[in-house]
Scaffold this active site. Structure first.
Site, PDB file in Angstrom:
ATOM      1  N   VAL A   1      37.204  29.199  43.308  1.00  0.00           N
ATOM      2  CA  VAL A   1      37.273  27.705  43.438  1.00  0.00           C
ATOM      3  C   VAL A   1      37.916  27.059  42.246  1.00  0.00           C
ATOM      4  O   VAL A   1      37.861  26.008  41.805  1.00  0.00           O
ATOM      5  CB  VAL A   1      35.631  27.106  43.545  1.00  0.00           C
ATOM      6  CG1 VAL A   1      35.091  27.543  44.791  1.00  0.00           C
ATOM      7  CG2 VAL A   1      34.878  27.588  42.410  1.00  0.00           C
TER       8      VAL A   1
ATOM      9  N   HIS B   1      36.285  28.679  49.994  1.00  0.00           N
ATOM     10  CA  HIS B   1      35.137  28.353  49.527  1.00  0.00           C
ATOM     11  C   HIS B   1      35.034  26.784  48.606  1.00  0.00           C
ATOM     12  O   HIS B   1      34.084  26.755  47.795  1.00  0.00           O
ATOM     13  CB  HIS B   1      34.463  29.513  48.662  1.00  0.00           C
ATOM     14  CG  HIS B   1      34.073  30.702  49.450  1.00  0.00           C
ATOM     15  ND1 HIS B   1      33.825  32.022  48.895  1.00  0.00           N
ATOM     16  CD2 HIS B   1      34.000  30.806  50.852  1.00  0.00           C
ATOM     17  CE1 HIS B   1      33.587  32.673  49.766  1.00  0.00           C
ATOM     18  NE2 HIS B   1      33.764  32.132  51.040  1.00  0.00           N
TER      19      HIS B   1
HETATM   20  N1  APR Z   1      40.991  42.923  38.641  1.00  0.00           N
HETATM   21  C1  APR Z   1      40.608  42.847  40.104  1.00  0.00           C
HETATM   22  N2  APR Z   1      39.378  43.043  40.654  1.00  0.00           N
HETATM   23  C2  APR Z   1      38.490  43.043  39.338  1.00  0.00           C
HETATM   24  C3  APR Z   1      38.664  42.869  38.242  1.00  0.00           C
HETATM   25  C4  APR Z   1      40.068  42.931  37.649  1.00  0.00           C
HETATM   26  N3  APR Z   1      40.355  42.518  36.446  1.00  0.00           N
HETATM   27  N4  APR Z   1      37.639  42.779  37.500  1.00  0.00           N
HETATM   28  C5  APR Z   1      36.433  42.996  38.410  1.00  0.00           C
HETATM   29  N5  APR Z   1      37.007  42.925  39.629  1.00  0.00           N
HETATM   30  C6  APR Z   1      36.523  43.108  41.117  1.00  0.00           C
HETATM   31  C7  APR Z   1      35.012  43.796  40.886  1.00  0.00           C
HETATM   32  O1  APR Z   1      35.212  45.214  41.152  1.00  0.00           O
HETATM   33  C8  APR Z   1      34.297  43.134  42.192  1.00  0.00           C
HETATM   34  O2  APR Z   1      34.702  44.018  43.281  1.00  0.00           O
HETATM   35  O3  APR Z   1      36.161  41.819  41.436  1.00  0.00           O
HETATM   36  C9  APR Z   1      35.123  41.785  42.379  1.00  0.00           C
HETATM   37  C10 APR Z   1      34.290  40.621  42.175  1.00  0.00           C
HETATM   38  O4  APR Z   1      33.241  40.597  43.001  1.00  0.00           O
HETATM   39  P1  APR Z   1      32.139  39.333  43.185  1.00  0.00           P
HETATM   40  O5  APR Z   1      31.940  39.120  41.894  1.00  0.00           O
HETATM   41  O6  APR Z   1      31.160  39.820  44.258  1.00  0.00           O
HETATM   42  O7  APR Z   1      33.283  38.168  43.777  1.00  0.00           O
HETATM   43  P2  APR Z   1      33.424  37.680  45.130  1.00  0.00           P
HETATM   44  O8  APR Z   1      33.660  38.889  45.826  1.00  0.00           O
HETATM   45  O9  APR Z   1      34.740  36.940  44.981  1.00  0.00           O
HETATM   46  O10 APR Z   1      32.374  36.964  45.487  1.00  0.00           O
HETATM   47  C11 APR Z   1      32.469  36.380  46.989  1.00  0.00           C
HETATM   48  O11 APR Z   1      30.310  35.152  46.615  1.00  0.00           O
HETATM   49  O12 APR Z   1      29.328  33.916  45.171  1.00  0.00           O
HETATM   50  C12 APR Z   1      29.907  33.772  46.258  1.00  0.00           C
HETATM   51  O13 APR Z   1      31.291  32.078  47.022  1.00  0.00           O
HETATM   52  C13 APR Z   1      31.053  32.809  45.954  1.00  0.00           C
HETATM   53  O14 APR Z   1      33.468  33.278  46.398  1.00  0.00           O
HETATM   54  C14 APR Z   1      32.067  33.902  46.195  1.00  0.00           C
HETATM   55  C15 APR Z   1      31.838  35.038  47.198  1.00  0.00           C
END
Ligand code: APR
Ligand code: ZN
Length: 241
Positions: free
Chosen positions: A104, A120
């Site tokens: 977002v 989202h």
């Molecule tokens: N580069 C790439 N990936 C990374 C990095 C990085 N530097 N640092 C962390 N990650 C990865 C982590 O390993 C993890 O798999 O990013 C991912 C983040 O996961 P989440 O925190 O679960 O975020 P996301 O998957 O985008 O969440 C999905 O959940 O809370 C809701 O609506 C919200 O859009 C969000 C959705």
């Protein structure tokens, strides 16, 4: 082995149609916390406790405050080399490129991405809970002490964010784009939130090549043809010739 895999991905040809799905991980190196990582708490609340219609109904001030703070963080963040690499790939592929983000923030736009869809929602928009009038007046967020109301109908204004239990924006357009893609590249998402986490399964069914980039395997890792372990800024720039 990883180098070979990167070379494979660089064989995204001008004939390919690339669908990119990004998650919080791509903005991690810009200083924005991911949801489920170690820093995934906000003032002691789990995201699921503030990002739901139930939380809004119970305590709208808390929810508004949460998004005001996230918005302030997003404003002070800069796009990183991962966002910039994707914008460069788009520049090369043109209409054969489509970026669907769960994020977002607007770091993709700041890096130059244009063919982008925020499934989202967006921290910089809000809307009336009753008449759906959209607001992009960022000043609304600065006065977070009192909840803003709609100037048309007087009802509460809510963040234009898709909460848990709500349907992501414009799924039809997403499915239409994915249907035509020859490569699905997923970056920095844990594969735990649907329907985003299910796009890779659709891609598989239709024979689209699927690639994941991130420092650790996502929950839906078994669905990917290729997994490149590394961060967005380490790996994405290498994809741009
Ligand atoms: N580069 C790439 N990936 C990374 C990095 C990085 N530097 N640092 C962390 N990650 C990865 C982590 O390993 C993890 O798999 O990013 C991912 C983040 O996961 P989440 O925190 O679960 O975020 P996301 O998957 O985008 O969440 C999905 O959940 O809370 C809701 O609506 C919200 O859009 C969000 C959705
Ligand atoms: Zn209204």
């Amino acid at each position: 082995r990883q180098d070979n895999r990167i070379k494979t991905l660089m064989h995204v040809t001008p004939q390919d149609r690339l669908f990119v799905l990004t998650g919080a991980g791509i903005s991690a190196e810009s200083g924005l916390a991911t949801f489920r990582g170690s820093g995934g708490l906000w003032n002691g609340y789990r995201v699921e406790q503030v990002a739901t219609p139930e939380a809004w109904a119970a305590d709208p001030e808390l929810v508004w405050h949460f998004y005001s703070q996230r918005r302030r963080n997003a404003i002070s963040a800069q796009p990183n080399a991962g966002h910039i690499a994707l914008a460069k790939i788009e520049h090369q592929l043109g209409d054969r490129f489509y970026l669907c983000t769960q994020n977002v923030d607007e770091l993709h736009e700041q890096a130059g991405s244009q063919r982008i869809h925020h499934m989202h929602g967006n921290l910089f928009q809000s809307r009336c809970t009753r008449c759906n009038q959209p607001f992009s007046d960022t000043a609304l967020y600065e006065t977070a002490a009192t909840l803003p109301t709609c100037d048309r109908c007087g009802s509460p204004v809510r963040p234009h964010i898709v909460w848990f239990g709500e349907i992501p924006l414009d799924m039809d357009a997403i499915y239409r784009k994915l249907e035509r893609a020859t490569v699905l590249l997923v970056v920095g998402t844990s594969g735990s939130v649907y329907p985003a986490a299910g796009l890779v399964h659709i891609a598989n069914q239709q024979g689209t090549r699927t690639i994941y980039i991130g420092p650790e395997e996502p929950l839906n890792h078994e669905a990917f043809d290729e997994i490149l372990l590394g961060t967005a800024t380490e790996l994405l720039p290498a994809l741009v010739p």
